[in-house]
Design a protein around this motif. Structure first.
Motif, PDB file in Angstrom:
ATOM      1  N   VAL A  34       0.824  -1.195   0.000  1.00  0.00           N
ATOM      2  CA  VAL A  34       0.000   0.000   0.000  1.00  0.00           C
ATOM      3  C   VAL A  34       0.857   1.243   0.000  1.00  0.00           C
ATOM      4  CG1 VAL A  34      -2.020  -1.032   1.043  1.00  0.00           C
ATOM      5  CG2 VAL A  34      -0.211  -0.176   2.497  1.00  0.00           C
ATOM      6  N   CYS A  35       2.113   1.068   0.339  1.00  0.00           N
ATOM      7  CA  CYS A  35       2.996   2.220   0.311  1.00  0.00           C
ATOM      8  C   CYS A  35       4.400   1.746   0.010  1.00  0.00           C
ATOM      9  CB  CYS A  35       2.959   2.958   1.654  1.00  0.00           C
ATOM     10  SG  CYS A  35       4.141   4.291   1.765  1.00  0.00           S
ATOM     11  N   ARG A  63       5.322   6.767  -2.243  1.00  0.00           N
ATOM     12  CA  ARG A  63       4.031   6.714  -2.911  1.00  0.00           C
ATOM     13  C   ARG A  63       3.145   5.722  -2.199  1.00  0.00           C
ATOM     14  NH1 ARG A  63       3.762   4.982  -8.841  1.00  0.00           N
ATOM     15  NH2 ARG A  63       1.599   4.457  -8.902  1.00  0.00           N
ATOM     16  N   SER A  64       1.921   6.116  -1.978  1.00  0.00           N
ATOM     17  CA  SER A  64       1.003   5.194  -1.313  1.00  0.00           C
ATOM     18  C   SER A  64      -0.275   5.108  -2.112  1.00  0.00           C
ATOM     19  CB  SER A  64       0.722   5.659   0.122  1.00  0.00           C
ATOM     20  OG  SER A  64       0.598   7.055   0.156  1.00  0.00           O
ATOM     21  N   PHE A 107       0.937   7.010   6.293  1.00  0.00           N
ATOM     22  CA  PHE A 107       1.972   6.145   5.748  1.00  0.00           C
ATOM     23  C   PHE A 107       3.332   6.808   5.808  1.00  0.00           C
ATOM     24  CE2 PHE A 107      -0.670   2.838   4.745  1.00  0.00           C
ATOM     25  CZ  PHE A 107      -1.785   3.257   4.068  1.00  0.00           C
ATOM     26  N   HIS A 108       3.334   8.089   5.537  1.00  0.00           N
ATOM     27  CA  HIS A 108       4.614   8.781   5.622  1.00  0.00           C
ATOM     28  C   HIS A 108       5.179   8.661   7.028  1.00  0.00           C
ATOM     29  CE1 HIS A 108       4.244  11.551   1.893  1.00  0.00           C
ATOM     30  NE2 HIS A 108       3.571  10.445   1.710  1.00  0.00           N
ATOM     31  N   GLN A 154      -1.430  -4.653  -7.756  1.00  0.00           N
ATOM     32  CA  GLN A 154      -1.665  -6.087  -7.653  1.00  0.00           C
ATOM     33  C   GLN A 154      -2.675  -6.387  -6.564  1.00  0.00           C
ATOM     34  OE1 GLN A 154       2.406  -7.173  -7.238  1.00  0.00           O
ATOM     35  NE2 GLN A 154       2.205  -8.744  -8.795  1.00  0.00           N
ATOM     36  N   VAL A 155      -2.534  -5.664  -5.503  1.00  0.00           N
ATOM     37  CA  VAL A 155      -3.446  -5.899  -4.393  1.00  0.00           C
ATOM     38  C   VAL A 155      -4.809  -5.341  -4.712  1.00  0.00           C
ATOM     39  CG1 VAL A 155      -3.857  -5.437  -1.985  1.00  0.00           C
ATOM     40  CG2 VAL A 155      -1.555  -5.777  -2.816  1.00  0.00           C
ATOM     41  N   CYS A 156      -4.809  -4.075  -5.022  1.00  0.00           N
ATOM     42  CA  CYS A 156      -6.089  -3.443  -5.224  1.00  0.00           C
ATOM     43  C   CYS A 156      -6.679  -3.996  -6.495  1.00  0.00           C
ATOM     44  CB  CYS A 156      -5.913  -1.939  -5.330  1.00  0.00           C
ATOM     45  SG  CYS A 156      -4.882  -1.285  -4.012  1.00  0.00           S
TER      46      CYS A 156
END
Lengths: 647, 140
Positions: free
Chosen positions: B3-4, B18-19, B28-29, B138-140
């Protein structure tokens, strides 16, 4: 005959249409208008042509025509809006012509804008040739190879008129068949440099219906490249004919039908790139390192992100170095970008290293290019087609060396000559014209002084492959002009060693121009040469001012290439000089002008070196001052501390 | 899966981050930032004497309730940090390793570009972007 109607129709649009364009557009308009109004079937072409002036093209055929241009729907909408059809509510000649031009612009990859139309004169030609070029994908040499070009054209027109009726008149097609059958032999030509008029006719048909050609194929092939083929719209006949040829050609030339016109490298471009490569790296089979390439490409004044992206595209193996095909691809992308083409998302197939290596085994193949005019020689045809296409399409690419211009004119000559004669004569003509072109290509130096093209003159002065000697190679800093003159023809190579490798040279064509002019005056002994050089240098002076910015950049690229390059051009010049000695006074003139150019370039380089060194000096002085100040501060501190410690 | 994705320079500033859920990026940062401490800890623990033998893949740096953070260090002390959604069942270690390897290869390609100055943000490399996108999507 075409011209008259074309002229009549062409007066409407605000654009500047060349004769070929007018012919093509008027034909298309006639077809669309005729189709709408059930216009003259097999009536005389003149009558048909008279129609467009008074009629508007119906939306139906026009829409079909636009769709046949294979542009996306939104582009077509844009074009329709731009050309004003929506404004006036119909497709008058003005709108139609504008739309056709926009279609050509869109097909060639330029943004669809009014500015594309209003560009200066060279551009319309560009558009036209682009259209032709697009057409030529499918246009086998039928136009070109036809034994009788003019009768073919007439039958073409008849075909066009037939299209108006939208019927499957077989009568006309048999008429065309015998005429067209000869073209069946050169179907393998990809881009035969057909006469513009013919190609435009073809292009119009191409634009009409490229789609249904598969269906047409069985019909077409037995008939040969004749228009023939009943059924569907008459334009399809042409399109199918053309497409069938393209399909036939495909096996022969698997590389020719890539629809990415601007990404093909012509022969001259290739030579230019190879020479540039050699200037950076003498061994053509080795790499150019990343830093060297970076310095070189940075001179092109593109932004760093763009250059970075171009590198990403062209360095296929991502090794940080460029081989010759990679370098050519990168160079070509840079040139294309400078000329306004948006960068592609991926490396176009014609720029892939494998393709480049296969397509251009040897740089100089002009003779073979033209030999295969009526034979299927795919390998040769590729470069020739590329040659033709690119020459026409990049005519206004200022970056290209002079040969492009000359070859373009050669192309036109070839086209016209072939158009006017029967096939056998075409064959003979082609070698003749090709020889002319070859000789011209092989002797760019002779053209340099006779060419009137601004670009040519400018490039001549800078071009390594051309006789006007690469300026930087033969010049030492303080050597007298006499020495240079003496040495230049005989030992240019050694002279290059004396040249201090110039640091990054800022783009300053203007001072160099003035340099050249002053240099020209300084040497009274070169009677003819000074005058020539003086003539050429003022011309050159004007060139950078009047030319698009890419030209000065190109000049800068040339002289800025460091010493290794100078050796290469010096040897080239040496060779050129020796070749020229055959012609006594031309040789003298050339040598003297070469010397002058060498001197001028050397002076320019020295000045630039001076400037850089001066800057460096000032920076160092600055640092020295700062260090002094620090030292003083430290000494003060020491002074303050000492009494303390003493105590 | 990821995700990130973040690329941190030797001096611990981000070269590329990048997330995927573009809202709440700050979270995430912050996670990446805090993970740098863990990375440094692992590096120093391992690499005192045998820097060369230090393995590049650091493994799971720390798990949170929603996410897991993995780390990878290159020999030039450039760190790759990847945040993965915990709900992704059994993302095997091998897959994470292969993702880091791909990242490393793309990063090397970016470095090979002479127009890229080491220490700059990696913003002009479309190949790198597309590679990262492929990993995230890939995940999303």
């Amino acid at each position: 005959m075409e011209a008259a109607a074309g002229g009549g129709c062409g007066s409407g649009p605000p654009l500047l249409l060349s004769e070929g364009e007018q012919q093509c557009y008027s034909e298309l308009f006639a077809r669309c208008a005729g189709a709408a109004g059930g216009g003259p079937g097999s009536g005389p072409p003149e009558a048909a042509r008279a129609v467009p002036g008074a009629v508007t093209a119906a939306a139906g055929p026009v829409a079909d025509l636009f769709r046949a241009s294979q542009l996306p729907a939104e582009t077509l909408h844009q074009i329709t809006e731009l050309c004003g059809a929506k404004r006036v509510g119909y497709f008058g000649p003005t709108q139609f012509y504008i739309a056709l031009k926009l279609i050509a612009a869109a097909q060639s990859g330029l943004p669809v804008r009014i500015e594309s139309l209003k560009c200066e004169l060279p551009l319309p030609r560009f558009m036209m040739s682009k259209t032709d070029a697009d057409i030529r994908f499918g246009n086998p040499a039928e136009l070109h190879g036809a034994k009788v070009q003019i009768p073919y054209l007439i039958t073409e027109k008849n075909t066009f008129k037939r299209m108006d009726d939208e019927d499957k008149q077989e009568t006309q097609s048999p008429t065309m068949s015998p005429l067209a059958s000869p073209p069946s032999s050169p179907p393998h030509y990809q881009r035969v440099p057909l006469s513009h008029g013919y190609s435009k006719l073809r292009s119009s048909t191409e634009q009409m219906h490229p789609a249904p050609y598969e269906a047409r194929q069985p019909l077409v092939q037995p008939e040969g490249p004749s228009s023939g083929a009943p059924g569907a719209k008459p334009p399809r006949h042409q399109a199918s004919l053309i497409r069938s040829f393209s399909v036939e050609r495909e096996p022969h030339d698997n590389n020719s039908n890539y629809p990415d016109e601007p990404w093909r490298i012509t022969e001259e471009q290739r030579e230019y790139y190879v020479n540039q490569f050699r200037s950076l790296q003498p061994d053509p089979s080795s790499f150019i390192s990343g830093s060297v390439a970076k310095n070189f490409f940075t001179k092109s004044k593109l932004s760093i992100p763009e250059l970075s992206y171009i590198w990403e595209l062209s360095d296929a193996d991502c090794d940080g170095a460029l081989t010759l095909p990679e370098f050519c691809a990168a160079f070509h992308l840079i040139v294309a970008r400078k000329n306004g083409y948006p960068l592609p998302e991926g490396l176009p197939p014609t720029l892939q290293p494998e393709y480049l290596q296969a397509a251009f085994p040897k740089p100089k193949r002009e003779c073979t290019l033209f030999d295969s005019y009526s034979e299927s020689m795919p390998a040769n045809q590729q470069p020739r087609d590329l040659n033709r296409m690119e020459k026409l399409s990049i005519k206004d690419m200022a970056d290209f060396p002079v040969p492009a211009q000359d070859v373009t004119s050669d192309d036109k000559q070839a086209l016209k000559s072939t158009a006017d004669e029967a096939l056998p004569k075409d064959m003979s003509e082609d070698p003749a014209t090709s020889k002319d072109s070859n000789s011209l290509k092989a002797r760019p130096r002779s053209r340099s002084y006779s060419s009137t093209s601004i670009e040519e003159a400018m490039k001549r002065g800078e071009d390594p492959p051309t006789p006007p000697p690469r300026p930087q190679k033969t010049h030492s800093r303080a050597s007298s002009l006499d020495l240079n003159k003496v040495f230049q023809p005989s030992v240019p190579a050694t002279k290059s060693g004396l040249l201090p490798p110039p640091p990054a040279l800022p783009p300053r064509p203007c001072p160099s121009q003035s340099e050249q002019a002053s240099e020209a005056e300084i040497h009274p002994q070169l009677n003819r040469a000074p005058s020539q050089a003086a003539d050429s240098s003022p011309t050159k002076k004007d060139i950078p001012y009047s030319q698009p910015p890419s030209k000065p950049i190109r000049r800068k690229l040339r002289p800025e290439n460091p010493a290794p390059e100078s050796q290469e051009p010096s040897s080239t010049v040496g060779g050129a000089a020796s070749a020229v000695t055959g012609k006594p006074h031309t040789a003298v003139q050339k040598q003297s002008s070469k010397q002058k150019k060498a001197i001028q370039t050397a002076i320019r380089k020295n000045k630039e070196a001076n400037a850089v060194l001066a800057r460096l000096n000032s920076e160092l002085q600055q640092q020295l001052k700062e260090v002094h100040q620090e030292r003083i501060a430290l000494e003060n501190q020491l002074e303050q501390l000492r009494p303390v410690t003493v105590l | 899966m990821a995700v990130c994705v973040a690329v941190i320079a030797k001096e611990n500033y981000p070269l590329y981050i990048r997330s995927i859920p573009t809202e709440n990026e700050l979270k995430f940062h912050y996670m990446v930032h805090t993970s740098l401490d863990v990375v440094d800890e692992k590096i120093s623990a391992m690499g005192k004497a045998l820097v060369d033998q230090r393995e590049l893949y650091l493994g799971l740096l720390y798990p949170t309730e929603d996410y897991k953070v993995y780390g990878y260090v290159t020999n030039s002390k450039v760190k790759f940090v990847m945040v993965v959604d915990s709900s992704n069942t059994a993302l095997r270690d091998n897959e994470i390793r292969s993702m880091f390897r791909k990242l490393h290869n793309s990063y090397t390609d970016v470095m090979c570009n002479p127009f890229y100055n080491p220490g700059d943000h990696i913003q002009s490399s479309r190949a790198f972007d597309s590679m990262v996108t492929s990993m995230m999507i890939q995940v999303c």
